[in-house]
Write a protein that holds these residues in place. Sequence first.
Motif, PDB file in Angstrom:
ATOM      1  N   HIS A 286       0.851  -1.202   0.000  1.00  0.00           N
ATOM      2  CA  HIS A 286       0.000   0.000   0.000  1.00  0.00           C
ATOM      3  C   HIS A 286       0.876   1.237   0.000  1.00  0.00           C
ATOM      4  O   HIS A 286       2.050   1.197   0.386  1.00  0.00           O
ATOM      5  N   ASP A 287       0.315   2.338  -0.465  1.00  0.00           N
ATOM      6  CA  ASP A 287       1.016   3.617  -0.401  1.00  0.00           C
ATOM      7  C   ASP A 287       1.145   4.036   1.057  1.00  0.00           C
ATOM      8  O   ASP A 287       0.252   3.790   1.886  1.00  0.00           O
ATOM      9  N   TRP A 288       2.254   4.691   1.347  1.00  0.00           N
ATOM     10  CA  TRP A 288       2.529   5.091   2.722  1.00  0.00           C
ATOM     11  C   TRP A 288       1.573   6.184   3.190  1.00  0.00           C
ATOM     12  O   TRP A 288       1.355   7.186   2.504  1.00  0.00           O
ATOM     13  N   LYS A 289       0.981   5.922   4.329  1.00  0.00           N
ATOM     14  CA  LYS A 289       0.170   6.913   5.009  1.00  0.00           C
ATOM     15  C   LYS A 289       0.596   6.891   6.465  1.00  0.00           C
ATOM     16  O   LYS A 289       0.756   5.825   7.049  1.00  0.00           O
ATOM     17  N   PHE A 290       0.753   8.037   7.044  1.00  0.00           N
ATOM     18  CA  PHE A 290       1.209   8.079   8.436  1.00  0.00           C
ATOM     19  C   PHE A 290       0.039   7.731   9.346  1.00  0.00           C
ATOM     20  O   PHE A 290      -0.551   8.583   9.999  1.00  0.00           O
ATOM     21  N   GLN A 291      -0.302   6.451   9.373  1.00  0.00           N
ATOM     22  CA  GLN A 291      -1.410   5.997  10.202  1.00  0.00           C
ATOM     23  C   GLN A 291      -1.121   4.570  10.651  1.00  0.00           C
ATOM     24  O   GLN A 291      -0.318   3.859  10.050  1.00  0.00           O
ATOM     25  N   SER A 292      -1.801   4.147  11.708  1.00  0.00           N
ATOM     26  CA  SER A 292      -1.488   2.846  12.291  1.00  0.00           C
ATOM     27  C   SER A 292      -2.077   1.687  11.510  1.00  0.00           C
ATOM     28  O   SER A 292      -1.593   0.562  11.603  1.00  0.00           O
ATOM     29  N   TYR A 293      -3.104   1.943  10.709  1.00  0.00           N
ATOM     30  CA  TYR A 293      -3.704   0.877   9.911  1.00  0.00           C
ATOM     31  C   TYR A 293      -4.005   1.376   8.507  1.00  0.00           C
ATOM     32  O   TYR A 293      -4.664   2.402   8.333  1.00  0.00           O
ATOM     33  N   THR A 294      -3.506   0.645   7.520  1.00  0.00           N
ATOM     34  CA  THR A 294      -3.786   0.935   6.125  1.00  0.00           C
ATOM     35  C   THR A 294      -4.109  -0.375   5.425  1.00  0.00           C
ATOM     36  O   THR A 294      -3.411  -1.372   5.616  1.00  0.00           O
ATOM     37  N   VAL A 295      -5.168  -0.400   4.645  1.00  0.00           N
ATOM     38  CA  VAL A 295      -5.564  -1.614   3.937  1.00  0.00           C
ATOM     39  C   VAL A 295      -4.463  -2.031   2.960  1.00  0.00           C
ATOM     40  O   VAL A 295      -3.913  -1.209   2.229  1.00  0.00           O
ATOM     41  N   SER A 296      -4.150  -3.321   2.960  1.00  0.00           N
ATOM     42  CA  SER A 296      -3.147  -3.877   2.069  1.00  0.00           C
ATOM     43  C   SER A 296      -3.819  -4.365   0.790  1.00  0.00           C
ATOM     44  O   SER A 296      -4.763  -5.161   0.841  1.00  0.00           O
ATOM     45  N   HIS A 297      -3.344  -3.891  -0.365  1.00  0.00           N
ATOM     46  CA  HIS A 297      -3.941  -4.213  -1.658  1.00  0.00           C
ATOM     47  C   HIS A 297      -3.090  -5.208  -2.435  1.00  0.00           C
ATOM     48  O   HIS A 297      -1.926  -5.463  -2.107  1.00  0.00           O
ATOM     49  N   LEU A 298      -3.674  -5.736  -3.502  1.00  0.00           N
ATOM     50  CA  LEU A 298      -2.986  -6.637  -4.423  1.00  0.00           C
ATOM     51  C   LEU A 298      -2.540  -5.841  -5.641  1.00  0.00           C
ATOM     52  O   LEU A 298      -3.351  -5.189  -6.303  1.00  0.00           O
ATOM     53  N   TYR A 299      -1.236  -5.918  -5.937  1.00  0.00           N
ATOM     54  CA  TYR A 299      -0.659  -5.191  -7.060  1.00  0.00           C
ATOM     55  C   TYR A 299      -0.122  -6.168  -8.096  1.00  0.00           C
ATOM     56  O   TYR A 299       0.145  -7.341  -7.807  1.00  0.00           O
ATOM     57  N   LEU A 300       0.082  -5.643  -9.303  1.00  0.00           N
ATOM     58  CA  LEU A 300       0.648  -6.425 -10.394  1.00  0.00           C
ATOM     59  C   LEU A 300       1.661  -5.558 -11.125  1.00  0.00           C
ATOM     60  O   LEU A 300       1.417  -4.371 -11.364  1.00  0.00           O
ATOM     61  N   MET A 301       2.811  -6.152 -11.456  1.00  0.00           N
ATOM     62  CA  MET A 301       3.830  -5.429 -12.224  1.00  0.00           C
ATOM     63  C   MET A 301       4.507  -6.391 -13.191  1.00  0.00           C
ATOM     64  O   MET A 301       4.394  -7.619 -13.074  1.00  0.00           O
ATOM     65  N   ASP A 302       5.222  -5.834 -14.171  1.00  0.00           N
ATOM     66  CA  ASP A 302       6.055  -6.646 -15.036  1.00  0.00           C
ATOM     67  C   ASP A 302       7.216  -7.195 -14.226  1.00  0.00           C
ATOM     68  O   ASP A 302       7.570  -6.651 -13.169  1.00  0.00           O
ATOM     69  N   ALA A 303       7.836  -8.245 -14.712  1.00  0.00           N
ATOM     70  CA  ALA A 303       8.895  -8.915 -13.961  1.00  0.00           C
ATOM     71  C   ALA A 303      10.092  -8.011 -13.699  1.00  0.00           C
ATOM     72  O   ALA A 303      10.867  -8.264 -12.768  1.00  0.00           O
ATOM     73  N   ASP A 304      10.254  -6.962 -14.501  1.00  0.00           N
ATOM     74  CA  ASP A 304      11.359  -6.029 -14.267  1.00  0.00           C
ATOM     75  C   ASP A 304      10.956  -4.871 -13.359  1.00  0.00           C
ATOM     76  O   ASP A 304      11.735  -3.938 -13.144  1.00  0.00           O
ATOM     77  N   GLY A 305       9.739  -4.902 -12.831  1.00  0.00           N
ATOM     78  CA  GLY A 305       9.271  -3.869 -11.912  1.00  0.00           C
ATOM     79  C   GLY A 305       8.498  -2.752 -12.565  1.00  0.00           C
ATOM     80  O   GLY A 305       7.988  -1.859 -11.870  1.00  0.00           O
ATOM     81  N   SER A 306       8.363  -2.779 -13.868  1.00  0.00           N
ATOM     82  CA  SER A 306       7.664  -1.699 -14.572  1.00  0.00           C
ATOM     83  C   SER A 306       6.157  -1.923 -14.572  1.00  0.00           C
ATOM     84  O   SER A 306       5.667  -3.017 -14.305  1.00  0.00           O
ATOM     85  N   ASN A 307       5.429  -0.866 -14.881  1.00  0.00           N
ATOM     86  CA  ASN A 307       3.973  -0.891 -15.048  1.00  0.00           C
ATOM     87  C   ASN A 307       3.217  -1.453 -13.832  1.00  0.00           C
ATOM     88  O   ASN A 307       2.341  -2.304 -13.978  1.00  0.00           O
ATOM     89  N   PRO A 308       3.499  -0.969 -12.633  1.00  0.00           N
ATOM     90  CA  PRO A 308       2.737  -1.454 -11.474  1.00  0.00           C
ATOM     91  C   PRO A 308       1.314  -0.916 -11.490  1.00  0.00           C
ATOM     92  O   PRO A 308       1.069   0.220 -11.915  1.00  0.00           O
ATOM     93  N   LYS A 309       0.364  -1.735 -11.050  1.00  0.00           N
ATOM     94  CA  LYS A 309      -1.008  -1.257 -10.924  1.00  0.00           C
ATOM     95  C   LYS A 309      -1.692  -1.975  -9.769  1.00  0.00           C
ATOM     96  O   LYS A 309      -1.366  -3.114  -9.438  1.00  0.00           O
ATOM     97  N   ASN A 310      -2.636  -1.284  -9.189  1.00  0.00           N
ATOM     98  CA  ASN A 310      -3.412  -1.808  -8.064  1.00  0.00           C
ATOM     99  C   ASN A 310      -4.628  -2.556  -8.617  1.00  0.00           C
ATOM    100  O   ASN A 310      -5.499  -1.947  -9.234  1.00  0.00           O
ATOM    101  N   LEU A 311      -4.687  -3.863  -8.385  1.00  0.00           N
ATOM    102  CA  LEU A 311      -5.797  -4.665  -8.893  1.00  0.00           C
ATOM    103  C   LEU A 311      -7.032  -4.607  -8.006  1.00  0.00           C
ATOM    104  O   LEU A 311      -8.131  -4.942  -8.447  1.00  0.00           O
ATOM    105  N   THR A 312      -6.861  -4.231  -6.744  1.00  0.00           N
ATOM    106  CA  THR A 312      -7.986  -4.287  -5.799  1.00  0.00           C
ATOM    107  C   THR A 312      -8.304  -2.910  -5.221  1.00  0.00           C
ATOM    108  O   THR A 312      -8.738  -2.804  -4.078  1.00  0.00           O
ATOM    109  N   ALA A 313      -8.081  -1.875  -6.000  1.00  0.00           N
ATOM    110  CA  ALA A 313      -8.358  -0.520  -5.519  1.00  0.00           C
ATOM    111  C   ALA A 313      -9.815  -0.353  -5.113  1.00  0.00           C
ATOM    112  O   ALA A 313     -10.150   0.465  -4.248  1.00  0.00           O
TER     113      ALA A 313
END
Length: 675
Positions: A286-313
């Motif tokens: 998840h993106d950093w938020k200065f809070q004690s609880y942040t929902v953890s999402h499922l992301y997908l990226m290319d094997a080299d780390g490019s094109n990340p996207k949040n699948l469960t936004a």
Amino acid sequence: MRTPGLLLFASAALFAAKPGLNTSTFWEIRTVADPQITKDGKSVVYVLNWNDKMVDQKFSNLWIVSSDGKDNRPLTTGSFKDSSPRLSPDGSRLAYLSNRSGKMQIHVRWLDTGQEAQITDLERAPSNIEWSPDGKWIGYTARVPAKNDFSIRLPEKPAAAKWQDPPIVITQLRWTADGQGILQPGYTHIFVVPATGGTPRQITSGDYNHGAGAGGQGGGFAWSADGKWIYAAANRIPDAEYSLEGGDLYAFSVDDGTVKQLTNRKGPDTDPVPGPGGKKIAYLGHDWKFQSYTVSHLYLMDADGSNPKNLTASLDRDVRAPHWSWDGKTIYFLVDDHGTTQLYAVDVESDTVKQVSTGTHQLGVGGSGFTLANNAMVATTRSTPDSPADVVVLPAYRQAPPTRLTAVNDSLMSQYQLGALEEMTFDSFDGRNMQGWIIKPPGFDPSKKYAFILDIHGGPHAMYGVGFQHEMQIQAARGYVVLYMNPRGSTGYGEEFGNIIHTHYPGDDYKDLMIGVDKMIEKGYVDPKKLCVTGGSGGGLLTAWIIGHTDRFAAAVSQFPVTDWITQAGTADGGYTHSALWMKTLPWDNPKQLMEHSPIYYAKNFKTPTMVITGESDRRTPIAESEELYFALKAQRVPSVLVRVPNEFHGINVYTSHHIDKVEYILAWMEKYTK
């Protein structure tokens, strides 16, 4: 002639009545974990945990069950701790961890012949084992010692002299861990070893924790599809132990240890799972938020780390245990929601999220997660209100009732009567809806008045649910109506609900709990003069907070609590995070902020007879927290007792005898003031 018949009938009914659960059942109950389904979906290997009453030890063995549940047999036996079964890519071998040689090592078993080999002889215990795609290697994590930042030369001890142990020198910020004690200098690294045995080779390097490192990032590691790289989470930055933002994902060359950084953002990235073909990597974060609880999402990226996207936004719930379908079109995962845990799926192309399973149950209990066969059958663990966890299978491609493969506690549970479970919902003081569950005593009579227990979960970012509640069933069997609920701060209700207590915990969650008690009294079968409250960890904190803000309870038991955020910050294994993140201040910057939410500073209001119980080796909420509470109670002549349990960490569950002691002490204290 009719009277004897009636007496005979009454006696038969009396003898036929089943008792409620008691603490002796802790010895008999067995648990299942870590189910691993074969690629063809025909069998499931799982861990069976059991207790040995004569030596007060917990052991575990591996079993294998057919997917129809008809053939269930042991793979390993004996008084050992066998765990982490992992099937080789071709399904012919099983790697697992075991202490059967005297210390934890990696073993490999050939499933066709039953032959076994211990393939490591490591000084430090391995964990997180994973097969390489070609089945030639097994990867694992282990801690590697490091030099202390400060050392001196001491005088040599004369031969045969008996000196005391030398001083322990600590130079790290995170220097202790519950369940381990004081941490020796070192870092967790990833290794590989030939699957037939041989010399391990260290893949990662540097003064950083990799994979599930102590104080580092979680999620283990994963092999690339071609076996040339290992993906893992790490915080490879200077002074990483001070970071609150979490780490990133990296790729490490198996050949020469070359490092490639795949993600680079503020916020934790963990649990890498390469997709079929190796072109994509799914991961959690998840993106950093200065809070004690942040929902953890499922992301997908290319094997080299490019094109990340949040699948469960679109999903305002934590994602855990992601698994790819064999064709790479779908990713399955578990979600906690309103007291249940269900299987979900997301379409990789469209980001469409759907719930797969339904029912009053919790899947993947005990952190087991699930595994997925090529035919899209899922193996996991499942617990319901009236059944401890068993291994089940269910289809991932459609909604269908789970098929139970094991019945590890049926013979035990058939001898006892459980208290009935009832869901309760209500609106709190600000209109937020609250959810909880009531367990009634066996043979419940609504015309009677019952003593009552409010049981509060820890965390605080955790969730009570509809799974089997052993301790609370025992409480109900002793004649109590039990309420357990999820006040604000709990997970399973979205990020805003979970994070609302940030910087002021405890606080309004106390109001939620008290309104829940009010709702119970309104039902008419709870005696308002016989109210009890208990909870552990965060629940122990709230229990201590409650007795400083009301005297409505006849008795309280605070289990391994936080009572003073100032001393907690400096002594607990998570104290830096608790203070700097949860409270958003260190003690010397804003002591008032910490004091306002520390139960010990409301001690002048203590009137409730209170027991404080804790493990003497607890590093999560160190024993000083309990001692402070006991002192405050005793100094004001409030009826109180401190129960110190030796050789126990946070939760008091290392030894079954101590677990029983804990439950019996709690009930004895409550019965002293309600019976």
